[in-house]
Design a protein around this motif. Structure first.
Motif, PDB file in Angstrom:
ATOM      1  N   LEU B  11       0.836  -1.203   0.000  1.00 36.77           N
ATOM      2  CA  LEU B  11       0.000   0.000   0.000  1.00 36.77           C
ATOM      3  C   LEU B  11       0.874   1.257   0.000  1.00 36.77           C
ATOM      4  O   LEU B  11       0.577   2.246  -0.686  1.00 36.77           O
ATOM      5  CB  LEU B  11      -0.922  -0.006   1.224  1.00 36.77           C
ATOM      6  CG  LEU B  11      -1.946   1.138   1.297  1.00 36.77           C
ATOM      7  CD1 LEU B  11      -2.889   1.109   0.102  1.00 36.77           C
ATOM      8  CD2 LEU B  11      -2.749   1.073   2.601  1.00 36.77           C
ATOM      9  N   LEU B  12       1.971   1.194   0.758  1.00 34.65           N
ATOM     10  CA  LEU B  12       2.921   2.321   0.788  1.00 34.65           C
ATOM     11  C   LEU B  12       3.470   2.588  -0.612  1.00 34.65           C
ATOM     12  O   LEU B  12       3.495   3.736  -1.080  1.00 34.65           O
ATOM     13  CB  LEU B  12       4.065   1.998   1.763  1.00 34.65           C
ATOM     14  CG  LEU B  12       5.159   3.053   1.932  1.00 34.65           C
ATOM     15  CD1 LEU B  12       4.645   4.253   2.724  1.00 34.65           C
ATOM     16  CD2 LEU B  12       6.388   2.464   2.642  1.00 34.65           C
ATOM     17  N   GLU B  13       3.880   1.528  -1.284  1.00 33.48           N
ATOM     18  CA  GLU B  13       4.442   1.692  -2.631  1.00 33.48           C
ATOM     19  C   GLU B  13       3.389   2.178  -3.625  1.00 33.48           C
ATOM     20  O   GLU B  13       3.691   3.000  -4.491  1.00 33.48           O
ATOM     21  CB  GLU B  13       5.089   0.382  -3.092  1.00 33.48           C
ATOM     22  CG  GLU B  13       6.362   0.074  -2.289  1.00 33.48           C
ATOM     23  CD  GLU B  13       7.041  -1.235  -2.694  1.00 33.48           C
ATOM     24  OE1 GLU B  13       8.271  -1.266  -2.723  1.00 33.48           O
ATOM     25  OE2 GLU B  13       6.327  -2.213  -2.987  1.00 33.48           O
ATOM     26  N   ASP B  14       2.174   1.679  -3.498  1.00 30.17           N
ATOM     27  CA  ASP B  14       1.102   2.116  -4.405  1.00 30.17           C
ATOM     28  C   ASP B  14       0.779   3.597  -4.204  1.00 30.17           C
ATOM     29  O   ASP B  14       0.522   4.328  -5.165  1.00 30.17           O
ATOM     30  CB  ASP B  14      -0.177   1.291  -4.169  1.00 30.17           C
ATOM     31  CG  ASP B  14      -0.011  -0.152  -4.627  1.00 30.17           C
ATOM     32  OD1 ASP B  14       1.012  -0.451  -5.285  1.00 30.17           O
ATOM     33  OD2 ASP B  14      -0.877  -0.992  -4.299  1.00 30.17           O
ATOM     34  N   THR B  15       0.770   4.029  -2.954  1.00 37.90           N
ATOM     35  CA  THR B  15       0.453   5.429  -2.663  1.00 37.90           C
ATOM     36  C   THR B  15       1.545   6.334  -3.226  1.00 37.90           C
ATOM     37  O   THR B  15       1.275   7.401  -3.788  1.00 37.90           O
ATOM     38  CB  THR B  15       0.307   5.657  -1.144  1.00 37.90           C
ATOM     39  OG1 THR B  15      -0.567   4.662  -0.622  1.00 37.90           O
ATOM     40  CG2 THR B  15      -0.266   7.034  -0.848  1.00 37.90           C
ATOM     41  N   LEU B  16       2.785   5.889  -3.093  1.00 35.38           N
ATOM     42  CA  LEU B  16       3.907   6.638  -3.632  1.00 35.38           C
ATOM     43  C   LEU B  16       3.806   6.751  -5.160  1.00 35.38           C
ATOM     44  O   LEU B  16       4.048   7.819  -5.741  1.00 35.38           O
ATOM     45  CB  LEU B  16       5.211   5.930  -3.246  1.00 35.38           C
ATOM     46  CG  LEU B  16       6.492   6.735  -3.408  1.00 35.38           C
ATOM     47  CD1 LEU B  16       6.534   7.903  -2.433  1.00 35.38           C
ATOM     48  CD2 LEU B  16       7.708   5.828  -3.178  1.00 35.38           C
ATOM     49  N   ALA B  17       3.431   5.653  -5.803  1.00 37.67           N
ATOM     50  CA  ALA B  17       3.274   5.652  -7.262  1.00 37.67           C
ATOM     51  C   ALA B  17       2.161   6.621  -7.678  1.00 37.67           C
ATOM     52  O   ALA B  17       2.281   7.332  -8.690  1.00 37.67           O
ATOM     53  CB  ALA B  17       2.984   4.241  -7.764  1.00 37.67           C
ATOM     54  N   MET B  18       1.091   6.660  -6.876  1.00 35.54           N
ATOM     55  CA  MET B  18      -0.021   7.572  -7.172  1.00 35.54           C
ATOM     56  C   MET B  18       0.432   9.020  -7.040  1.00 35.54           C
ATOM     57  O   MET B  18       0.090   9.882  -7.857  1.00 35.54           O
ATOM     58  CB  MET B  18      -1.154   7.289  -6.178  1.00 35.54           C
ATOM     59  CG  MET B  18      -2.539   7.645  -6.696  1.00 35.54           C
ATOM     60  SD  MET B  18      -3.809   7.330  -5.421  1.00 35.54           S
ATOM     61  CE  MET B  18      -3.517   5.588  -5.043  1.00 35.54           C
ATOM     62  N   THR B  79      13.133   0.700   1.857  1.00 35.78           N
ATOM     63  CA  THR B  79      11.922   1.113   1.144  1.00 35.78           C
ATOM     64  C   THR B  79      11.145   2.153   1.952  1.00 35.78           C
ATOM     65  O   THR B  79      10.697   3.170   1.398  1.00 35.78           O
ATOM     66  CB  THR B  79      11.020  -0.107   0.860  1.00 35.78           C
ATOM     67  OG1 THR B  79      11.737  -1.005   0.020  1.00 35.78           O
ATOM     68  CG2 THR B  79       9.726   0.305   0.176  1.00 35.78           C
ATOM     69  N   VAL B  80      10.998   1.921   3.245  1.00 36.41           N
ATOM     70  CA  VAL B  80      10.196   2.833   4.074  1.00 36.41           C
ATOM     71  C   VAL B  80      10.872   4.206   4.167  1.00 36.41           C
ATOM     72  O   VAL B  80      10.224   5.240   3.972  1.00 36.41           O
ATOM     73  CB  VAL B  80       9.972   2.234   5.489  1.00 36.41           C
ATOM     74  CG1 VAL B  80       9.314   3.257   6.403  1.00 36.41           C
ATOM     75  CG2 VAL B  80       9.115   0.978   5.396  1.00 36.41           C
ATOM     76  N   VAL B  81      12.173   4.208   4.428  1.00 36.81           N
ATOM     77  CA  VAL B  81      12.891   5.478   4.544  1.00 36.81           C
ATOM     78  C   VAL B  81      12.900   6.203   3.192  1.00 36.81           C
ATOM     79  O   VAL B  81      12.661   7.418   3.106  1.00 36.81           O
ATOM     80  CB  VAL B  81      14.329   5.257   5.074  1.00 36.81           C
ATOM     81  CG1 VAL B  81      15.160   6.518   4.944  1.00 36.81           C
ATOM     82  CG2 VAL B  81      14.297   4.787   6.527  1.00 36.81           C
ATOM     83  N   SER B  82      13.145   5.445   2.123  1.00 40.15           N
ATOM     84  CA  SER B  82      13.139   6.049   0.788  1.00 40.15           C
ATOM     85  C   SER B  82      11.773   6.635   0.457  1.00 40.15           C
ATOM     86  O   SER B  82      11.685   7.689  -0.168  1.00 40.15           O
ATOM     87  CB  SER B  82      13.504   5.013  -0.277  1.00 40.15           C
ATOM     88  OG  SER B  82      14.801   4.527  -0.067  1.00 40.15           O
ATOM     89  N   ALA B  83      10.718   5.939   0.852  1.00 45.48           N
ATOM     90  CA  ALA B  83       9.367   6.411   0.542  1.00 45.48           C
ATOM     91  C   ALA B  83       9.127   7.787   1.149  1.00 45.48           C
ATOM     92  O   ALA B  83       8.564   8.673   0.490  1.00 45.48           O
ATOM     93  CB  ALA B  83       8.325   5.420   1.048  1.00 45.48           C
ATOM     94  N   MET B  84       9.608   7.992   2.371  1.00 46.72           N
ATOM     95  CA  MET B  84       9.431   9.304   3.012  1.00 46.72           C
ATOM     96  C   MET B  84      10.161  10.396   2.235  1.00 46.72           C
ATOM     97  O   MET B  84       9.641  11.487   2.023  1.00 46.72           O
ATOM     98  CB  MET B  84       9.942   9.271   4.458  1.00 46.72           C
ATOM     99  CG  MET B  84       9.007   8.543   5.402  1.00 46.72           C
ATOM    100  SD  MET B  84       9.445   8.828   7.145  1.00 46.72           S
ATOM    101  CE  MET B  84      11.011   7.988   7.231  1.00 46.72           C
ATOM    102  N   ARG B  85      11.398  10.070   1.837  1.00 46.95           N
ATOM    103  CA  ARG B  85      12.185  11.074   1.108  1.00 46.95           C
ATOM    104  C   ARG B  85      11.612  11.342  -0.275  1.00 46.95           C
ATOM    105  O   ARG B  85      11.549  12.477  -0.734  1.00 46.95           O
ATOM    106  CB  ARG B  85      13.625  10.586   0.952  1.00 46.95           C
ATOM    107  CG  ARG B  85      14.361  10.573   2.267  1.00 46.95           C
ATOM    108  CD  ARG B  85      15.784  10.099   2.039  1.00 46.95           C
ATOM    109  NE  ARG B  85      16.481  10.005   3.307  1.00 46.95           N
ATOM    110  CZ  ARG B  85      17.445   9.143   3.575  1.00 46.95           C
ATOM    111  NH1 ARG B  85      17.839   8.296   2.642  1.00 46.95           N
ATOM    112  NH2 ARG B  85      18.026   9.120   4.739  1.00 46.95           N
ATOM    113  N   LEU B  86      11.220  10.269  -0.946  1.00 44.67           N
ATOM    114  CA  LEU B  86      10.641  10.416  -2.283  1.00 44.67           C
ATOM    115  C   LEU B  86       9.359  11.238  -2.221  1.00 44.67           C
ATOM    116  O   LEU B  86       9.119  12.089  -3.080  1.00 44.67           O
ATOM    117  CB  LEU B  86      10.344   9.034  -2.878  1.00 44.67           C
ATOM    118  CG  LEU B  86      11.562   8.255  -3.370  1.00 44.67           C
ATOM    119  CD1 LEU B  86      11.230   6.771  -3.500  1.00 44.67           C
ATOM    120  CD2 LEU B  86      12.029   8.793  -4.724  1.00 44.67           C
TER     121      LEU B  86
END
Lengths: 227, 227
Positions: B11-18, B79-86
């Protein structure tokens, strides 16, 4: 283990405070280099930027290492996550100081403008430097009265920014093209420095209290001035 | 528990993609609104920005919640840390698209410039929109050949940015003050959008491979053009 953990958390906070101090020093020197067309000072800001980048990288690596090995929770997790975000913002403030120094260096031996335009730019750069100092003190002391002050003072930089737009948009105000470009970009860099300071202030409130106002938008001047 | 964890990561990755997709759409529409002086399209970019902010906030909250409850390690922590930065970078790309839309809206029913200056700005905005699309596809597919392409293509926006400086600094090139301001700021916004795209590309390389080039400086054009 617990003792080691507290020592690491303390080192993380100290490194962040050092980063904030360097981002403040960078703007203080950039403002002075702009004021006096001081080439050596401008160069010193540009040269010192890699130290700021290095400190940001240190904070990031410490934070990720703490997350991986210590799995901090509650207030400690908040501190670690906030440290990463704060480091990114402080690094950006350092970049903006460097951009100001580029302009000071590029116009040497002249100053970037003359007369009232010069006065305005110098006042704005001095104000940014003063905000930078407050940010450094806030990160070091966690004294949240400084966070309020930074937030309230942002209006000062915004007003200078508005005034700089009035000057450049006034066709009767004699300016070379280079001066127009410099005023527009310096105005932008200094106003952004102030916006980042507000963002740091909010993150420090979150770090200390757990109260999240970070995602409230920092009132920029873009809509008013561009649109 | 493990199943729940994978579901949350997904879900984290999907939200980031959105979020990446919306930051791309914002620039695509901003570029089109600039081209055709399309007020409704510019307004739609400005209005949609809160959705981008909301998605960033979602990514942040999911990431912190995952860190607090699941204490991810190795690739999952990355992945989690990168998601925040991205998310922070993508949100900023959305802001820059909104700034472009402010200018389109502010000049309506005119376009922001005319003749060759207009052509240059439109080419630059189209290039930024194209980079935005690559970023969205990269975040969605994690296809690292796109990361390389984004990094290599950054030179295109930098060259447009250089050209825009040449135009505004040429006193013989007839431009109103408003046009000078618009070219300087649009050039800056679009070039920054490209820099952020490079930063996303590097973070995606780190997320996928663990190879960290994030702290290498993105070659900006500031030193060359300001100093």
């Amino acid at each position: 283990m617990r003792h080691e953990f507290r020592k690491e958390m303390s080192l993380l906070e100290d490194t962040l405070a050092m980063l904030a101090k360097q981002a403040a020093t960078a703007m203080e020197r950039a403002a002075a280099s702009l004021k006096d067309a001081n080439l050596a000072l401008a160069e010193s800001v540009i040269d010192a930027d890699h130290q700021i980048d290095f400190l940001e990288q240190n904070v990031d690596e410490m934070a990720v290492s703490l997350l991986a090995r210590q799995a901090p929770v509650a207030g400690d997790l908040r501190t670690v996550v906030s440290a990463m975000r704060l480091a990114a913002t402080l690094e950006r403030m350092g970049d903006l100081a460097r951009h100001v120094a580029y302009i000071a260096r590029g116009r040497f031996p002249q100053t970037a403008a003359e007369g009232p335009t010069y006065e305005l730019l110098i006042s704005m750069a001095d104000e940014a430097a003063s905000v930078g100092k407050m940010v450094a003190k806030l990160v070091e002391t966690q004294d949240l009265s400084l966070a309020r002050e930074i937030e309230e003072n942002d209006e000062i930089l915004d007003n200078f920014h508005r005034r700089s737009f009035e000057i450049v948009l006034d066709e009767n105000h004699p300016l070379t093209r280079q001066e127009v470009v410099d005023v527009v970009l310096l105005g932008r860099f200094l106003e952004r420095y102030g916006d980042h300071a507000v963002s740091v202030a909010r993150r420090m409130v979150f770090l200390v209290t757990g109260l999240n106002t970070e995602h409230e938008s920092v009132p920029g001047t873009e809509e008013e001035m561009l649109g």
